[in-house]
Write an enzyme that holds these catalytic residues in place. Structure first.
Site, PDB file in Angstrom:
ATOM      1  N   TYR A 113      -3.159  -0.695  10.339  1.00  0.00           N
ATOM      2  CA  TYR A 113      -3.016  -0.872   8.880  1.00  0.00           C
ATOM      3  C   TYR A 113      -1.851  -0.489   8.346  1.00  0.00           C
ATOM      4  CZ  TYR A 113      -4.545  -0.797   4.022  1.00  0.00           C
ATOM      5  OH  TYR A 113      -4.540  -1.129   2.757  1.00  0.00           O
ATOM      6  N   SER A 157       0.857  -1.169   0.141  1.00  0.00           N
ATOM      7  CA  SER A 157      -0.100  -0.087   0.049  1.00  0.00           C
ATOM      8  C   SER A 157       0.963   1.234   0.006  1.00  0.00           C
ATOM      9  CB  SER A 157      -0.830   0.038   1.382  1.00  0.00           C
ATOM     10  OG  SER A 157      -1.469   1.074   1.339  1.00  0.00           O
TER      11      SER A 157
HETATM   12  P1  NDP Z   1     -12.133  -5.624  -0.296  1.00  0.00           P
HETATM   13  O1  NDP Z   1     -12.469  -5.412   1.406  1.00  0.00           O
HETATM   14  O2  NDP Z   1     -13.013  -5.229  -1.349  1.00  0.00           O
HETATM   15  O3  NDP Z   1     -11.635  -7.277  -0.444  1.00  0.00           O
HETATM   16  C1  NDP Z   1     -11.064  -7.939   0.591  1.00  0.00           C
HETATM   17  C2  NDP Z   1     -10.773  -9.372   0.196  1.00  0.00           C
HETATM   18  O4  NDP Z   1     -10.151  -9.905   1.278  1.00  0.00           O
HETATM   19  C3  NDP Z   1     -12.435 -10.034  -0.063  1.00  0.00           C
HETATM   20  O5  NDP Z   1     -12.435 -10.988  -0.751  1.00  0.00           O
HETATM   21  C4  NDP Z   1     -12.150 -10.573   1.548  1.00  0.00           C
HETATM   22  O6  NDP Z   1     -13.469 -11.905   1.237  1.00  0.00           O
HETATM   23  C5  NDP Z   1     -11.082 -11.202   1.615  1.00  0.00           C
HETATM   24  N1  NDP Z   1     -10.703 -11.545   2.723  1.00  0.00           N
HETATM   25  C6  NDP Z   1     -10.777 -10.681   4.195  1.00  0.00           C
HETATM   26  N2  NDP Z   1     -10.282 -11.442   5.247  1.00  0.00           N
HETATM   27  C7  NDP Z   1      -9.851 -12.583   5.000  1.00  0.00           C
HETATM   28  C8  NDP Z   1      -9.323 -13.665   5.435  1.00  0.00           C
HETATM   29  N3  NDP Z   1      -9.145 -13.694   7.007  1.00  0.00           N
HETATM   30  N4  NDP Z   1      -9.092 -14.772   4.657  1.00  0.00           N
HETATM   31  C9  NDP Z   1      -9.182 -14.883   3.413  1.00  0.00           C
HETATM   32  N5  NDP Z   1      -9.887 -13.897   2.897  1.00  0.00           N
HETATM   33  C10 NDP Z   1     -10.031 -12.748   3.363  1.00  0.00           C
HETATM   34  O7  NDP Z   1     -10.383  -4.962  -0.104  1.00  0.00           O
HETATM   35  P2  NDP Z   1      -9.662  -4.438  -1.433  1.00  0.00           P
HETATM   36  O8  NDP Z   1      -9.697  -5.228  -2.633  1.00  0.00           O
HETATM   37  O9  NDP Z   1      -9.841  -2.909  -1.419  1.00  0.00           O
HETATM   38  O10 NDP Z   1      -8.129  -4.668  -0.791  1.00  0.00           O
HETATM   39  C11 NDP Z   1      -7.450  -5.838  -1.350  1.00  0.00           C
HETATM   40  C12 NDP Z   1      -5.963  -5.603  -0.781  1.00  0.00           C
HETATM   41  O11 NDP Z   1      -5.479  -4.259  -1.315  1.00  0.00           O
HETATM   42  C13 NDP Z   1      -5.878  -5.382   0.903  1.00  0.00           C
HETATM   43  O12 NDP Z   1      -4.577  -6.054   1.229  1.00  0.00           O
HETATM   44  C14 NDP Z   1      -5.583  -3.839   0.909  1.00  0.00           C
HETATM   45  O13 NDP Z   1      -5.092  -3.596   2.105  1.00  0.00           O
HETATM   46  C15 NDP Z   1      -4.934  -3.649  -0.330  1.00  0.00           C
HETATM   47  N6  NDP Z   1      -5.043  -2.211  -0.785  1.00  0.00           N
HETATM   48  C16 NDP Z   1      -6.274  -1.753  -1.051  1.00  0.00           C
HETATM   49  C17 NDP Z   1      -6.291  -0.264  -1.528  1.00  0.00           C
HETATM   50  C18 NDP Z   1      -7.616   0.318  -1.997  1.00  0.00           C
HETATM   51  O14 NDP Z   1      -7.469   1.492  -2.233  1.00  0.00           O
HETATM   52  N7  NDP Z   1      -8.749  -0.393  -2.178  1.00  0.00           N
HETATM   53  C19 NDP Z   1      -5.219   0.372  -1.197  1.00  0.00           C
HETATM   54  C20 NDP Z   1      -3.922   0.003  -1.063  1.00  0.00           C
HETATM   55  C21 NDP Z   1      -3.919  -1.531  -0.643  1.00  0.00           C
HETATM   56  P3  NDP Z   1     -13.977 -12.712   2.759  1.00  0.00           P
HETATM   57  O15 NDP Z   1     -14.643 -11.451   3.655  1.00  0.00           O
HETATM   58  O16 NDP Z   1     -15.362 -13.444   2.019  1.00  0.00           O
HETATM   59  O17 NDP Z   1     -13.185 -13.540   3.410  1.00  0.00           O
END
Ligand code: NDP
Length: 251
Positions: free
Chosen positions: A155, A142
């Protein structure tokens, strides 16, 4: 010739947290580059819906915070589909609480997913890749791997730690033919950021702060990820690629 550098035909790729958002976009992009993708998340119903949108994809529901489940999940993927060539350690969560009020369980929840979960997946996939002498690991970092921001202490601590995890695994595994690198997104419109997307004041600030003047689109993370998953990056080790509209380049 140069197309072959980005060809993932015959490669098996696991993307954690790929039922939605960035993980889903990356899984779709890797599949379009030729890979067979394994979708992961905790909610099997959400994963089924995602699978239907990606030709040839399979699902592997497990919780990345559960060490035994990660080990069993990656073992089962290899037993069913053969050696894993690519891991995108993407699953991550966000909790926004001022630090003076941060409950210990919130701190642990974020570190448990964003750091422990990434480490468990990297270790389980990486030890198999090291034994085979080949593999590509991409940690989803990030701009908070570099920049602080109020209310997100666990975070930012987790994403800063991923930068050093990426470098340390590079130090250990590069000579075994395993590339460990990170993709560091700026601000993208997903469920994780919906509170900010819906905040007009934040969006106004962001568009002034980011040289590109806008939110990122999740598809814009695919190019860097395919590069780091493909032969094109065979001599790239321990690097973070910031895909952030220029945010970390300027004050
Ligand atoms: P979302 O919240 O849209 O998606 C998160 C995904 O992770 C979901 O598919 C969720 O599915 C899954 N997930 C969460 N916890 C677990 C777990 N314990 N085990 C397995 N799967 C899990 O997030 P984003 O797509 O926005 O973010 C994805 C990554 O990108 C993260 O690491 C985030 O920190 C990073 N990021 C995002 C940014 C942004 O602007 N959006 C910027 C910088 C980094 P479920 O809940 O069904 O398990």
């Amino acid at each position: 010739m140069s197309r072959a550098l980005f060809d993932l035909t015959g490669q098996l790729a696991l993307v954690t947290g790929s039922s939605q958002g960035i993980g889903f976009a990356l899984a779709k992009g890797l599949a379009e580059a030729g890979a067979k993708v394994v979708l992961n998340g905790r909610d099997a119903a959400k994963l089924e819906a995602a699978r239907a949108a990606i030709p040839g994809a399979v699902i592997a529901p497990f919780d990345v915070t559960d060490h035994a489940a990660v080990e069993a999940g990656i073992g089962a993927i290899e037993a069913a589909h053969g050696p894993l060539h690519i891991l995108v350690a993407n699953a991550g969560i966000m909790r926004r609480v001022p630090s003076v009020e941060m409950p210990p369980e919130t701190w642990r929840e974020v570190l448990g997913t964003n750091l422990d979960g990434v480490w468990y997946c990297c270790q389980a996939a990486g030890k198999r890749m090291v034994a085979r002498g080949a593999g590509k690991i991409i940690t989803i970092c990030s701009v908070q791997s570099e920049l602080g921001r109020p209310t997100i202490a666990p975070y930012a601590a987790s994403k800063g730690a991923l930068r050093m995890l990426t470098r340390t695994l590079c130090a250990e595994w590069a000579k075994s033919g395993v590339n460990v690198n990170g993709v560091a997104p700026g601000y993208y419109d997903t469920e994780l950021t919906s509170a900010l997307v819906n905040n007009a004041e934040f969006t106004d600030w962001l568009c002034k702060r980011v040289p590109a003047g806008r939110w990122g689109k999740v598809e814009e993370l695919v190019g860097a990820t395919v590069f780091l998953a493909a032969p094109a990056s065979n001599f790239v080790h321990g690097q973070l690629i910031y895909v952030d509209g220029g945010m970390t380049a300027v004050v």
